[in-house]
Design an enzyme around this catalytic site. Sequence first.
Site, PDB file in Angstrom:
ATOM      1  N   TYR A   1      22.128  70.458  95.682  1.00  0.00           N
ATOM      2  CA  TYR A   1      22.934  70.686  96.892  1.00  0.00           C
ATOM      3  C   TYR A   1      22.063  70.827  98.140  1.00  0.00           C
ATOM      4  O   TYR A   1      20.873  70.964  98.055  1.00  0.00           O
ATOM      5  CB  TYR A   1      23.962  71.800  96.747  1.00  0.00           C
ATOM      6  N   GLU A   2      22.717  70.701  99.282  1.00  0.00           N
ATOM      7  CA  GLU A   2      22.011  70.633 100.575  1.00  0.00           C
ATOM      8  C   GLU A   2      21.113  69.407 100.655  1.00  0.00           C
ATOM      9  O   GLU A   2      20.052  69.444 101.280  1.00  0.00           O
ATOM     10  CB  GLU A   2      21.159  71.896 100.802  1.00  0.00           C
TER      11      GLU A   2
END
Length: 601
Positions: free
Chosen positions: A438-439
């Site tokens: 994620y990110e």
Amino acid sequence: MPTYKTPLRDIRFVMNELLNFEGHYRALPGGEDAIEVTDAILEEGAKFAENVLTPLNLPGDQQGCSLEDGVVTVPDGFKEAYQQYVDGGWPSMTQNPEYGGQGLPHSLGLVMNEMICSSNLAWGMYPGLSHGAMSALEHHGTEELKQTYLTKLIEGRWTGTMCLTEPHCGTDLGLIKTRAIPEADGSYKVSGTKIFISAGEHELSENIVHLVLAKLPDAPAGSKGISLFVVPKFLPDAAGEAGERNGVVCGSLEHKMGIHGNSTCVMNFDDATGYMVGQPNKGLAAMFTMMNAARIGVGIQGQALIEVSFQNALAYARDRLQMRALSGPKAPEKAADPIIVHPDVRRMLLTQKAFSEGGRALILYTAQLVDLVEYGSDEDKKEADEILGLLTPIVKAFLTEVGFEATNEGVQVFGGHGFIQEWGMEQFVRDARITRLYEGTTGIQALDLLGRKILMNQGETLRKFTKQIHKYCQSISQQELMHDFAKPLIELNKEWGDLTMKIGMSAMKNREEVGAASVDYLMYSGYVVLAYFWAQMAEIAQKKLAEGSSEQAFYQAKLDTARFYYARLLPRTRAHAAAMTAGVDCLLAMEESAFGLGFEV
Ligand SMILES: Cc1cc2nc3c(=O)[nH]c(=O)nc-3n(C[C@H](O)[C@H](O)[C@H](O)COP(=O)(O)OP(=O)(O)OC[C@H]3O[C@@H](n4cnc5c(N)ncnc54)[C@H](O)[C@@H]3O)c2cc1C
């Protein structure tokens, strides 16, 4: 059940002895306050992490979150812990005093972040997501939005989310389908489905402030047509408190590999009332404010999980008796030697220690840059912003890649017991796995580093940073004791530039070369950056040892870990250098249709 003890001595080593935080704070406006409260924040943060969050981590993983009639229930104890966090004033610590914050430098929040993520990553994501929302509103929101939403987020009574991902797109947000239709009163009706929304629904806070990417009806195609909106779960009433329910509900919860205590939600927006943040079609810029802060936060997650895994692996390795040392018994009075005598077990423990402590140095250095970008002079701001931009993908991707490796080593130290839930070591691996995704995945961070941050400005920022390393190398090159560190660091620092040039040249002929080299390039860069910090830590340790410090064992351990890093981890740069310059042909030569010829007819 795993334990956690905040590594206060090491945090202080990095803050006081390596990075001179006192001098750093003194140079910031109002920084004297930070100097005064640093110790109290470290002590109180440590107590909260150890006594409140740690005991909730394993049970929270086993219980997970549940959804019934649109209501998400989080694991037992999470809500009470959140209230304690709010009562302690933690959400407002580094926020703007104009909106109720305490105005302390962001770096203090990042130090606290490590403790939270080591003790309970899933819990930490609830307040963690609020930080991204606060920073987007602070930098891009109107005064009215700030008064309505930012003040409540800072109080901690409301929490935030980031709603970017949709079923058909995560990396390529230009493809989003969520729509925002303008209303006569200046608000928007937002409709669409967002998936994988962390902390999307829960009852820890009185309201949830969603920051949502959506497209206006006349928006240009792709990423140039994205706008950002605030969409609250409850619309504020006349008094500014959570009022009528808005058209946003949690459709379902994801069943996932790790961070079970954090609710990962499918969020359905159905004509939900929202307000634009920033300019129409400029949501990407506003979104990056959220994402840059969040990316450093995810790098911290990687490092923090190494730390807690290491602490537990170390305790186990001292206790577990198996076989004898190859050179003869080390604990003859016992039935067998503790496994910490075996070189291979030490290799695993030192790998964890070197990545955790080296990662902490990198993170806290980056944290100072974050402070300078926010509060520094114009000149400092510009310089810090550039270096921060360069280091952010390294912090995010390198520390989460090695975070996954090192938490796996933690399982390995436990042998078969590491695979068994009750020891908690496998939870660290499962929790660490998401940090690489994620990110922005590692692949995307690597493209950002090599493509956007380095090649697109002709390597100028990299040159500034390697010049800084070069200057440091010159300062130690005459010290005999530092020879083992200075020589390889000088060579690698030069090679970093040479490799960049080489890839840049081949990319001019074929742009695919960037994608082919990028992940190896990022990992190589991470190893060199950590080597820079390990050399500095070794230098301090040697000086302290020579001065006859009363903490000989601490500084000797620092020096030994630095030596291990240079001898056993830094050589990995050889493989990355070879792979990144091997070219794209071996990746693109095979016809796509040939990939499955072993099983497809
Ligand atoms: C537990 C969890 C929590 C999350 N929390 C949030 C949240 O709070 N808010 C939110 O908005 N999202 C959230 N996400 C979504 C997360 O950010 C995305 O999953 C992630 O960005 C990747 O997007 P994707 O899953 O669509 O993968 P894709 O974009 O489909 O990528 C698949 C693979 O292709 C690679 N790839 C794609 N494009 C390229 C390219 N150009 N070059 C090279 N490789 C490429 C990727 O690196 C990856 O390996 C969460 C996800 C999970 C699982």
